[in-house]
Design a protein around this motif. Sequence first.
Motif, PDB file in Angstrom:
ATOM      1  N   PHE A 155       0.825  -1.211   0.000  1.00 25.44           N
ATOM      2  CA  PHE A 155       0.000   0.000   0.000  1.00 25.44           C
ATOM      3  C   PHE A 155       0.859   1.260   0.000  1.00 25.44           C
ATOM      4  O   PHE A 155       0.480   2.265  -0.615  1.00 25.44           O
ATOM      5  CB  PHE A 155      -0.955  -0.009   1.191  1.00 25.44           C
ATOM      6  N   GLN A 156       2.003   1.226   0.666  1.00 26.13           N
ATOM      7  CA  GLN A 156       2.914   2.369   0.627  1.00 26.13           C
ATOM      8  C   GLN A 156       3.424   2.608  -0.791  1.00 26.13           C
ATOM      9  O   GLN A 156       3.548   3.749  -1.247  1.00 26.13           O
ATOM     10  CB  GLN A 156       4.080   2.146   1.581  1.00 26.13           C
ATOM     11  N   LEU A 157       3.709   1.526  -1.501  1.00 22.39           N
ATOM     12  CA  LEU A 157       4.147   1.627  -2.892  1.00 22.39           C
ATOM     13  C   LEU A 157       3.047   2.232  -3.756  1.00 22.39           C
ATOM     14  O   LEU A 157       3.301   3.119  -4.585  1.00 22.39           O
ATOM     15  CB  LEU A 157       4.525   0.240  -3.416  1.00 22.39           C
ATOM     16  N   ALA A 158       1.814   1.756  -3.551  1.00 22.08           N
ATOM     17  CA  ALA A 158       0.685   2.287  -4.313  1.00 22.08           C
ATOM     18  C   ALA A 158       0.482   3.771  -4.027  1.00 22.08           C
ATOM     19  O   ALA A 158       0.209   4.563  -4.942  1.00 22.08           O
ATOM     20  CB  ALA A 158      -0.583   1.497  -3.981  1.00 22.08           C
ATOM     21  N   GLU A 159       0.632   4.159  -2.774  1.00 22.29           N
ATOM     22  CA  GLU A 159       0.476   5.575  -2.424  1.00 22.29           C
ATOM     23  C   GLU A 159       1.552   6.416  -3.078  1.00 22.29           C
ATOM     24  O   GLU A 159       1.278   7.504  -3.607  1.00 22.29           O
ATOM     25  CB  GLU A 159       0.521   5.737  -0.908  1.00 22.29           C
ATOM     26  N   ALA A 160       2.791   5.918  -3.066  1.00 23.60           N
ATOM     27  CA  ALA A 160       3.899   6.662  -3.665  1.00 23.60           C
ATOM     28  C   ALA A 160       3.706   6.856  -5.161  1.00 23.60           C
ATOM     29  O   ALA A 160       4.147   7.866  -5.727  1.00 23.60           O
ATOM     30  CB  ALA A 160       5.213   5.934  -3.393  1.00 23.60           C
ATOM     31  N   GLU A 161       3.033   5.898  -5.802  1.00 24.89           N
ATOM     32  CA  GLU A 161       2.805   5.971  -7.247  1.00 24.89           C
ATOM     33  C   GLU A 161       1.403   6.477  -7.570  1.00 24.89           C
ATOM     34  O   GLU A 161       0.935   6.355  -8.705  1.00 24.89           O
ATOM     35  CB  GLU A 161       3.039   4.592  -7.871  1.00 24.89           C
ATOM     36  N   GLU A 162       0.724   7.042  -6.552  1.00 30.15           N
ATOM     37  CA  GLU A 162      -0.613   7.629  -6.699  1.00 30.15           C
ATOM     38  C   GLU A 162      -1.622   6.618  -7.239  1.00 30.15           C
ATOM     39  O   GLU A 162      -2.466   6.922  -8.082  1.00 30.15           O
ATOM     40  CB  GLU A 162      -0.558   8.871  -7.589  1.00 30.15           C
TER      41      GLU A 162
END
Length: 237
Positions: free
Chosen positions: A47-54
């Motif tokens: 989820f952190q990765l998804a947030e970083a990539e919007e």
Amino acid sequence: MTSAEQLLNGRSFSHHFQPIYNLATWRKIGYEVLLRPACSLSPEEAFQLAEAEEKLYELDTLSIQKAVEYYNKEGYTSRNGMLFINVFPSTISNPLFFSFIEKLTIQFQQSQNLVLELNESERIEDYSVLSRALQNIRGLGIKVAIDDFGKRYSDIASLVELKPEYVKLDRYLISNLEQSKEKQFIVNSIKKYCAEFHTKLIIEGIERPNELALAKYLGIPLAQGNVLSPPEDLNQY
């Protein structure tokens, strides 16, 4: 290296389900859905990765959709209790979310036993926007839970402003509970609040038999944790 697009396009994740028990009857009252990435990432890292990539909204809603689809495919219905699904506050506040969850509940006839479990790892920027979104969602028969209560300073505001149907106590409050009069006082205070305002209390992360015994002694009505049942694929139950 895994990207958010790979998680979304390949749907390279699955879900495990952990039962929640009524400590008075030892019966399951439902299950919490837990994301399990197929890659080396932890759920939090995914989820952190998804947030970083919007792409947080896209991954969050895809996870919800896939979990509900699988739950129904395995033959589970409202007779199996409530289905607790983690979701980020920003996802709920997104203008597209109501239409998404409405279609999903109509398709699978799940609205009356869905509980959206607010992921408290994300800061709530505007309680008024989130409250309005939750009011509309509750109109579908969906309930709301606050996850990891007692872990962050903002928990009291979430409890007062969002008026959840369920409160899930964080592992911190149950850990070494028998040795801490302060924690016992806090747990009892939350229990009284829940009784006064018709909120159901769940204690999560119970790992040891003595923690389970103390939770039952303190009158905590609902619980989950590995000592009761670890998260498993649905076909393991």
